[in-house]
Design a protein around this motif. Sequence first.
Motif, PDB file in Angstrom:
ATOM      1  N   CYS A 147       0.822  -1.210   0.000  1.00 43.93           N
ATOM      2  CA  CYS A 147       0.000   0.000   0.000  1.00 43.93           C
ATOM      3  C   CYS A 147       0.860   1.265   0.000  1.00 43.93           C
ATOM      4  CB  CYS A 147      -0.901   0.036   1.232  1.00 43.93           C
ATOM      5  SG  CYS A 147      -2.424  -0.915   1.079  1.00 43.93           S
ATOM      6  N   THR A 186     -14.716   4.554   5.901  1.00 44.96           N
ATOM      7  CA  THR A 186     -14.155   3.950   4.695  1.00 44.96           C
ATOM      8  C   THR A 186     -12.646   4.122   4.580  1.00 44.96           C
ATOM      9  OG1 THR A 186     -14.590   5.987   3.454  1.00 44.96           O
ATOM     10  CG2 THR A 186     -16.294   4.285   3.404  1.00 44.96           C
ATOM     11  N   ASP A 187     -12.072   5.109   5.281  1.00 46.99           N
ATOM     12  CA  ASP A 187     -10.664   5.435   5.083  1.00 46.99           C
ATOM     13  C   ASP A 187      -9.800   4.879   6.212  1.00 46.99           C
ATOM     14  OD1 ASP A 187     -11.653   6.827   2.975  1.00 46.99           O
ATOM     15  OD2 ASP A 187     -11.240   8.818   3.781  1.00 46.99           O
ATOM     16  N   TYR A 205      -3.463   9.037   4.362  1.00 41.09           N
ATOM     17  CA  TYR A 205      -4.708   8.278   4.250  1.00 41.09           C
ATOM     18  C   TYR A 205      -4.685   7.301   3.084  1.00 41.09           C
ATOM     19  CZ  TYR A 205      -7.310  11.106   7.630  1.00 41.09           C
ATOM     20  OH  TYR A 205      -7.753  11.700   8.780  1.00 41.09           O
ATOM     21  N   MET A 206      -5.480   6.277   3.215  1.00 37.45           N
ATOM     22  CA  MET A 206      -5.816   5.377   2.116  1.00 37.45           C
ATOM     23  C   MET A 206      -7.343   5.405   1.959  1.00 37.45           C
ATOM     24  SD  MET A 206      -5.330   1.241   1.707  1.00 37.45           S
ATOM     25  CE  MET A 206      -6.558   0.886   2.968  1.00 37.45           C
ATOM     26  N   PRO A 207      -7.869   5.942   0.858  1.00 35.97           N
ATOM     27  CA  PRO A 207      -7.155   6.462  -0.316  1.00 35.97           C
ATOM     28  C   PRO A 207      -6.671   7.886  -0.088  1.00 35.97           C
ATOM     29  CG  PRO A 207      -9.512   6.686  -0.626  1.00 35.97           C
ATOM     30  CD  PRO A 207      -9.332   5.982   0.690  1.00 35.97           C
ATOM     31  N   ASP A 246      -6.047   8.884  -5.410  1.00 35.81           N
ATOM     32  CA  ASP A 246      -6.829   7.669  -5.636  1.00 35.81           C
ATOM     33  C   ASP A 246      -8.338   7.860  -5.449  1.00 35.81           C
ATOM     34  OD1 ASP A 246      -4.536   6.200  -6.166  1.00 35.81           O
ATOM     35  OD2 ASP A 246      -4.243   5.692  -4.053  1.00 35.81           O
ATOM     36  N   LYS A 247      -8.754   9.009  -4.922  1.00 41.82           N
ATOM     37  CA  LYS A 247     -10.183   9.193  -4.617  1.00 41.82           C
ATOM     38  C   LYS A 247     -11.044   9.192  -5.869  1.00 41.82           C
ATOM     39  CE  LYS A 247      -9.835  11.375  -0.103  1.00 41.82           C
ATOM     40  NZ  LYS A 247     -10.022  12.605   0.713  1.00 41.82           N
ATOM     41  N   VAL A 254     -11.848   5.667  -6.587  1.00 43.20           N
ATOM     42  CA  VAL A 254     -12.825   5.177  -5.610  1.00 43.20           C
ATOM     43  C   VAL A 254     -14.230   5.633  -5.992  1.00 43.20           C
ATOM     44  CG1 VAL A 254     -13.595   5.347  -3.216  1.00 43.20           C
ATOM     45  CG2 VAL A 254     -11.174   5.015  -3.723  1.00 43.20           C
ATOM     46  N   TYR A 293     -14.487  -1.061   1.364  1.00 46.14           N
ATOM     47  CA  TYR A 293     -13.040  -1.267   1.442  1.00 46.14           C
ATOM     48  C   TYR A 293     -12.469  -1.895   0.171  1.00 46.14           C
ATOM     49  CZ  TYR A 293     -13.922  -6.200   2.785  1.00 46.14           C
ATOM     50  OH  TYR A 293     -14.340  -7.515   2.826  1.00 46.14           O
ATOM     51  N   THR A 308     -11.146   1.320  -1.716  1.00 49.13           N
ATOM     52  CA  THR A 308     -10.009   2.045  -1.156  1.00 49.13           C
ATOM     53  C   THR A 308      -8.714   1.260  -1.341  1.00 49.13           C
ATOM     54  OG1 THR A 308     -10.427   1.122   1.046  1.00 49.13           O
ATOM     55  CG2 THR A 308     -11.421   3.252   0.540  1.00 49.13           C
ATOM     56  N   GLN A 309      -8.813  -0.079  -1.398  1.00 51.34           N
ATOM     57  CA  GLN A 309      -7.619  -0.911  -1.567  1.00 51.34           C
ATOM     58  C   GLN A 309      -7.490  -1.481  -2.985  1.00 51.34           C
ATOM     59  OE1 GLN A 309      -6.781  -3.475   1.992  1.00 51.34           O
ATOM     60  NE2 GLN A 309      -8.798  -2.793   2.657  1.00 51.34           N
TER      61      GLN A 309
END
Length: 350
Positions: free
Chosen positions: A174, A292-293, A310-312, A316-317, A320, A333, A336-337
């Motif tokens: 990640c 969600t994060d 943060y992820m995302p 990356d948002k 998502v 999830y 986000t991954q």
Amino acid sequence: MFTARTAFANLSRVSRQSSRCFAAKAGQAEVVLVGCGAPNRGMGWYHAVQMLEGRCPSASLDYVIEPWFLGPGGEGPGGPEFKEWAAESTAKYGTTFLSTSITDLPSPKQPRVALISGRTADNPRLLTECIKADCKCIYLEKPGAPTVAELQGMKDEAEEAGIEVLMGYNKNVCKYVRKTREFAETVPDSHVTFVSNNAYENTPESLGECFERNAEGMLKNMAIHELALLASFYDVSVENIESVTADKEYSSMQTLPGPSGTEFTDFDKIKFTIKTKTGKEVTVAADRCGGTDSYATVTDTAGKEVFRYYMPDDEDKATVQKLQAQYPTAMPYFFTQDPDYVTVKERVAK
């Protein structure tokens, strides 16, 4: 060996399968998904979606083995939805869906990879079947087996057969983990905290369903990714642990009935700090209903937070949001991954 790399009709005869029996091309792995789960909820289902959409170019999903939804569970919750999705996938992509065993498949024409994403209790048997089915590599979803003894037995069996088995610890690759580790190295005596969140509703019904579907428990399910990070990057092992300190104010355990009516006891929140004999210290927090994060923080020697990622992240948002629109009822999830799931499958397929 096991490594954490940085995973229509009720047919029983191969002769009745789709015409796309040998779709994997030269340079691709022929992937068999063993245990798919329900659309929009099962991790196996999302692995399938990514491969069917061509997002893992080194992997061709040629077979899906799903004994439950193509068998006894076909008319129960999730069954009709699964069969509808399977029929659509067969028509669009030619992937073959089976209710039987991977051992019933013909010999592969390209290197065969099994992605086992079924019930944890079934994994020892499924691994044996995958070895017998000429798999060159096996991607095993966490936690791998119900007990350490069973996992060790699987490791020994795979090594004896010369089969590589890789665990699907996607957080090892990640971006937020890498960025946090890199920043922490610039702060003398810094402390890292990994915070893992899921977006279950904070209700007995939602958590009860979660507890039953993930019956191995939070530490062997949701938070096992963080345990893999500790083992991979922070020298954490059974022999090297000096102390484990639980944050009792943060942590919460409940006993709730699942959809079957059976009661399950598990954490809905947990937080702890591990110190090693080699002088490292790291904190893990996990919350089933935290949102969600997920994220990680770095604090200095005064306890002041000096970094959070943060992820995302912002980059990356957009992905998502696109995936949420495409699959509005799927587990948050997954999205986000999403890029990390692709990275791990690509590394395995190659």
